[in-house]
Scaffold this motif. Structure first.
Motif, mmCIF file in Angstrom:
data_model
loop_
_atom_site.group_PDB
_atom_site.id
_atom_site.type_symbol
_atom_site.label_atom_id
_atom_site.label_comp_id
_atom_site.label_asym_id
_atom_site.label_seq_id
_atom_site.Cartn_x
_atom_site.Cartn_y
_atom_site.Cartn_z
ATOM 1 N N ASP A 223 -9.951 -5.455 -0.375
ATOM 2 C CA ASP A 223 -10.295 -5.349 1.042
ATOM 3 C C ASP A 223 -9.714 -4.026 1.538
ATOM 4 N N TYR A 224 -10.564 -3.021 1.705
ATOM 5 C CA TYR A 224 -10.080 -1.667 2.000
ATOM 6 C C TYR A 224 -9.331 -1.592 3.319
ATOM 7 N N LYS A 225 -9.836 -2.275 4.326
ATOM 8 C CA LYS A 225 -9.209 -2.175 5.635
ATOM 9 C C LYS A 225 -7.778 -2.703 5.589
ATOM 10 N N ILE A 226 -7.599 -3.875 4.995
ATOM 11 C CA ILE A 226 -6.256 -4.457 4.916
ATOM 12 C C ILE A 226 -5.353 -3.610 4.024
ATOM 13 N N ALA A 227 -5.884 -3.191 2.868
ATOM 14 C CA ALA A 227 -5.075 -2.392 1.944
ATOM 15 C C ALA A 227 -4.613 -1.098 2.595
ATOM 16 N N VAL A 228 -5.532 -0.416 3.260
ATOM 17 C CA VAL A 228 -5.200 0.866 3.884
ATOM 18 C C VAL A 228 -4.190 0.686 5.015
ATOM 19 N N MET A 264 -8.855 5.332 5.216
ATOM 20 C CA MET A 264 -7.545 5.825 5.642
ATOM 21 C C MET A 264 -7.654 6.665 6.905
ATOM 22 N N LYS A 265 -8.654 7.532 6.967
ATOM 23 C CA LYS A 265 -8.833 8.378 8.148
ATOM 24 C C LYS A 265 -9.112 7.538 9.395
ATOM 25 N N GLN A 266 -9.965 6.520 9.237
ATOM 26 C CA GLN A 266 -10.297 5.664 10.372
ATOM 27 C C GLN A 266 -9.069 4.928 10.899
ATOM 28 N N GLU A 267 -8.293 4.349 9.986
ATOM 29 C CA GLU A 267 -7.133 3.559 10.407
ATOM 30 C C GLU A 267 -6.016 4.440 10.950
ATOM 31 N N LEU A 268 -5.839 5.629 10.388
ATOM 32 C CA LEU A 268 -4.819 6.539 10.907
ATOM 33 C C LEU A 268 -5.127 6.948 12.343
ATOM 34 N N GLU A 269 -6.393 7.175 12.636
ATOM 35 C CA GLU A 269 -6.756 7.537 14.004
ATOM 36 C C GLU A 269 -6.543 6.377 14.962
ATOM 37 N N LYS A 270 -6.832 5.148 14.498
ATOM 38 C CA LYS A 270 -6.584 3.966 15.333
ATOM 39 C C LYS A 270 -5.092 3.820 15.627
ATOM 40 N N PHE A 271 -4.258 4.079 14.639
ATOM 41 C CA PHE A 271 -2.813 3.878 14.785
ATOM 42 C C PHE A 271 -2.161 4.967 15.632
ATOM 43 N N GLU A 363 9.743 9.585 -14.368
ATOM 44 C CA GLU A 363 10.971 8.815 -14.171
ATOM 45 C C GLU A 363 10.662 7.489 -13.490
ATOM 46 N N LYS A 364 11.478 6.497 -13.772
ATOM 47 C CA LYS A 364 11.253 5.164 -13.210
ATOM 48 C C LYS A 364 11.465 5.177 -11.698
ATOM 49 N N PRO A 365 10.486 4.716 -10.937
ATOM 50 C CA PRO A 365 10.597 4.755 -9.475
ATOM 51 C C PRO A 365 11.393 3.579 -8.916
ATOM 52 N N LEU A 366 11.784 3.713 -7.663
ATOM 53 C CA LEU A 366 12.468 2.616 -6.984
ATOM 54 C C LEU A 366 11.511 1.475 -6.687
ATOM 55 N N ALA A 367 10.241 1.816 -6.393
ATOM 56 C CA ALA A 367 9.225 0.801 -6.114
ATOM 57 C C ALA A 367 7.897 1.263 -6.683
ATOM 58 N N ALA A 368 7.055 0.297 -7.033
ATOM 59 C CA ALA A 368 5.693 0.599 -7.476
ATOM 60 C C ALA A 368 4.772 -0.447 -6.874
ATOM 61 N N TYR A 369 3.620 0.013 -6.394
ATOM 62 C CA TYR A 369 2.699 -0.859 -5.666
ATOM 63 C C TYR A 369 1.324 -0.866 -6.324
ATOM 64 N N LEU A 370 0.671 -2.013 -6.264
ATOM 65 C CA LEU A 370 -0.674 -2.153 -6.821
ATOM 66 C C LEU A 370 -1.539 -2.954 -5.860
ATOM 67 N N PHE A 371 -2.729 -2.430 -5.559
ATOM 68 C CA PHE A 371 -3.721 -3.153 -4.771
ATOM 69 C C PHE A 371 -4.897 -3.485 -5.681
ATOM 70 N N THR A 372 -5.094 -4.757 -5.936
ATOM 71 C CA THR A 372 -6.172 -5.181 -6.825
ATOM 72 C C THR A 372 -6.454 -6.663 -6.640
ATOM 73 N N ILE A 392 2.629 -6.412 -5.142
ATOM 74 C CA ILE A 392 1.190 -6.461 -5.336
ATOM 75 C C ILE A 392 0.511 -6.686 -3.984
ATOM 76 N N ASN A 393 -0.437 -5.824 -3.660
ATOM 77 C CA ASN A 393 -1.280 -5.933 -2.463
ATOM 78 C C ASN A 393 -0.523 -5.780 -1.139
ATOM 79 N N ASP A 394 0.555 -5.027 -1.145
ATOM 80 C CA ASP A 394 1.249 -4.638 0.079
ATOM 81 C C ASP A 394 2.264 -3.561 -0.291
ATOM 82 N N THR A 395 2.960 -3.036 0.722
ATOM 83 C CA THR A 395 4.013 -2.050 0.458
ATOM 84 C C THR A 395 5.255 -2.370 1.277
#
Length: 474
Positions: A223-228, A264-271, A363-372, A392-395
Motif C-alpha cells: 500500500d504505497y500511501k501508507i508505506a510512504v 512520496m512527493k504527494q504526501e510530503l506536500e500534504k505534510f 557495515e551493520k546498521p542500527l536499524a533496517a526496514y522492509l515494506f512488503t 517490517i512495514n513501518d519505521t
C-alpha cells in the motif's frame, strides 16, 4: 569542574549502601517523573531553542517516552531486583542457587544532542533502577536542554548520588580519565572509539549506542500511501532526519521508482506544504557545522544533478527541505557517511531480493526496514540482515517498545537499553550458590583412589547406574 572530586564524592555515597535500597531507587524514579510532569513547558521550550523541535514531536518522542520509562521501572522494580532461582545438579547436591542482580557502582552517562532530554534520562532511569550512583554529561550541542537538565536534576534529585556535569570536550575528557564502573555513550562512532579507548585503561565495560546507514527496502506489492507516510514519519518526522534510526536510504527496483516517487512527493506536500522551509512541523538543523556538513553532501559533484525533489536551503535559519535523490553513485559522500539529516537517496536494483546483498556488503546498521507483502522475502530479510533491529512495514516504532532491546551491532554499537534491558545493562548478575554442611562427599578429597575415581566419573557423567555400582564396590 573537578571530575576526580565528583567521582570520589559519589563513591563515598555508594559505599554507604544508600543507593542499593528499594526505597531510594523508588524515590529517585518518582523525582524524575515529577520533572517531566511539572516542567513540560520548560523542557519543550528548551528543545525548541536547541532544535526548533515541534511541540507535539517534543512531547511524543521525548517527554512522553521518558515518563513511560519511569512508570515501567516503578511498576516492575521489585520484580527486576528479585533474585532469579536456578537449578542445581548432583555435583553440588544438596544446594540451592540463584542469580542476584547487583548495581555496578558509579556510572557515567554521556548523552547525545538530537533527543537531548530522552537520551539523557532514559539510561539514567536504568542506572538508578539498578541502584547505581550516576554522573550525567548532556550534550553541549543542545545547550538549552543541558541547562534545564542540570537545573532540574539539581532541584529534584539526590545530588550526593546523582550529578549533572555540563560542558564540552574538556569536561568530557576529564570525566573519561576517571575510573567508572560503566560508561553509557550515545553518539557517533568516532567519539565512540575515543570512549572505548578511555574505558579500556580501567577495564570499564561500555554501552555504545551509535548509528549507521539504516536502509529501507521497498517492494512493489504494498500500500504505497501508507508505506510512504510511514517512511516520511520516520525520516522527516523524527527530528528532520537527525535521528540514529531514521531511514538513511531507500532500495527499490527501477520499475518501482516512478510510483514510489510520485507517492512520496504527494504526501510530503500534504505534510509540509509547498514551501517546507516555512513549515512549523520540521526541526531545523542543529547548528551551522551540521548545516555545512549536509550542504557538502548535496554539493558533491557526483550527486548535484541527482536531486529529484526538494533541495532548498535556508542557511540563516538552518533549514533544509525534505530532499530526495535518485540513483546516487555508491562511492559518493552521501552513501559513505551517515546522513543524519533531511536527505534521502534512492538506490535502484534489478530485483528487490538484490537489496539483501547490497545491505550486507556494508557495515551493520542500527536499524533496517522492509515494506512488503511477500512473506518469503520478509523471512529472508529477517534471516539474512544483521542489524541492531528490524521493522517490517513501518519505521522507527521499534524504539517505542520497552519489551524489545534497543542497541546496535558491529559499527552501530554494543549493548542495549530500554525497560529491563536498561536495568540489566547497569547491573552485575552475581552467581550465588548455597550449601549446607550435610551431604559431604569424601570422594572429592585426597587421597584419590580407584574407587573414588569411578564414583566421581559416574557422578560427573550423570551415570546413575555407574554411580550405584561405584558405591557398592567402594
Amino acid at each position: 569542574m573537578d571530575a576526580e572530586a565528583i567521582v570520589k564524592e559519589l563513591r563515598g555515597t555508594y559505599g554507604t549502601g544508600k543507593t542499593k535500597s528499594y526505597e531510594w531507587r523508588v524515590s529517585q524514579l518518582k523525582a524524575l517523573f515529577k520533572i517531566a510532569e511539572n516542567h513540560e513547558k520548560e523542557i519543550t521550550d528548551a528543545l525548541y531553542s536547541d532544535l526548533s523541535k515541534p511541540e507535539l514531536e517534543a512531547f511524543i518522542h521525548e517527554i512522553s517516552m521518558m515518563k513511560t520509562a519511569c512508570k515501567l521501572a516503578l511498576k516492575e522494580l521489585k520484580r527486576w531486583m528479585k533474585p532469579e532461582k536456578v537449578k542445581t545438579s548432583l555435583t553440588s547436591f544438596p544446594s540451592s542457587a540463584e542469580i542476584v542482580p547487583e548495581p555496578l557502582g558509579v556510572v557515567l552517562v554521556i548523552s547525545a544532542w538530537n533527543y537531548p532530554f530522552l537520551l539523557s534520562l532514559d539510561p539514567v532511569i536504568g542506572a538508578i533502577a539498578a541502584g547505581n550512583a550516576v554522573v550525567l554529561k548532556p550534550s553541549e550541542i543542545a545547550p538549552a536542554t543541558s541547562s534545564v537538565l542540570a537545573k532540574l536534576l539539581g532541584q529534584y534529585m539526590d545530588v550526593s548520588a546523582i550529578r549533572v556535569v555540563e560542558g564540552a570536550v574538556p569536561e568530557t575528557t576529564a570525566l573519561l580519565e576517571q575510573k567508572w564502573d560503566k560508561i553509557f555513550y550515545t553518539g557517533n562512532g568516532k567519539v565512540g572509539r575515543i570512549v572505548l579507548a578511555a574505558a579500556a585503561k580501567h577495564l570499564t565495560p561500555v554501552v555504545l549506542e551509535l548509528g549507521g546507514k539504516s536502509p529501507v527496502v521497498v517492494d512493489s506489492n504494498i500500500d504505497y500511501k501508507i508505506a510512504v507516510r510511514r517512511i516520511i514519519a520516520g525520516k522527516w518526522g523524527c527530528n528532520n532526519g537527525q535521528a540514529c534510526i531514521s531511514p538513511d536510504y531507500i532500495i527499490t527496483t527501477k520499475e518501482n521508482v516512478p510510483k514510489l516517487l510520485d507517492a512520496m512527493k504527494q504526501e510530503l506536500e500534504k505534510f509540509y506544504g509547498k514551501d517546507p522551509l516555512k513549515s512549523g512541523d520540521l526541526s531545523r538543523i542543529v547548528n551551522a557545522n551540521h548545516f555545512q556538513r549536509l550542504s557538502k553532501l548535496l554539493d558533491d559533484k557526483k550527486v548535484v544533478d541527482k536531486v529529484v525533489h526538494g533541495g532548498q536551503r535556508d542557511e540563516d535559519n538552518l533549514k533544509i527541505s525534505p530532499t530526495i535523490l535518485l540513483d546516487v553513485p555508491e562511492d559518493s559522500l552521501i552513501m559513505k557517511e551517515e546522513i543524519f539529516g533531511p536527505l534521502l537517496p534512492i538506490i535502484t536494483v534489478n530485483k528487490v531480493e538484490d537489496s539483501i546483498q547490497f545491505i550486507n556488503a556494508r557495515e551493520k546498521p542500527l536499524a533496517a526496514y522492509l515494506f512488503t507483502s511477500n512473506k518469503k522475502l520478509e523471512e529472508e530479510f529477517v534471516m539474512n540482515i544483521s542489524a541492531g533491529g528490524l521493522l517490517i512495514n513501518d519505521t522507527t516504532l521499534q524504539v517505542a517498545l520497552s519489551t524489545l532491546p534497543f542497541g546496535g551491532v558491529g559499527e552501530s554499537g554494543m549493548g542495549s537499553c530500554h525497560g529491563k534491558f536498561s536495568f540489566d545493562s547497569f547491573s552485575h548478575k552475581k552467581a550465588v550458590l548455597r550449601r549446607s554442611f550435610a551431604g559431604d562427599v569424601p570422594a572429592r578429597y585426597p587421597p584419590y583412589t580407584t574407587g573414588k575415581a569411578r564414583f566421581l566419573k559416574a557422578l560427573l557423567n550423570g551415570d546413575i547406574l555407574g554411580l550405584i555400582r561405584a558405591l557398592i564396590g567402594w
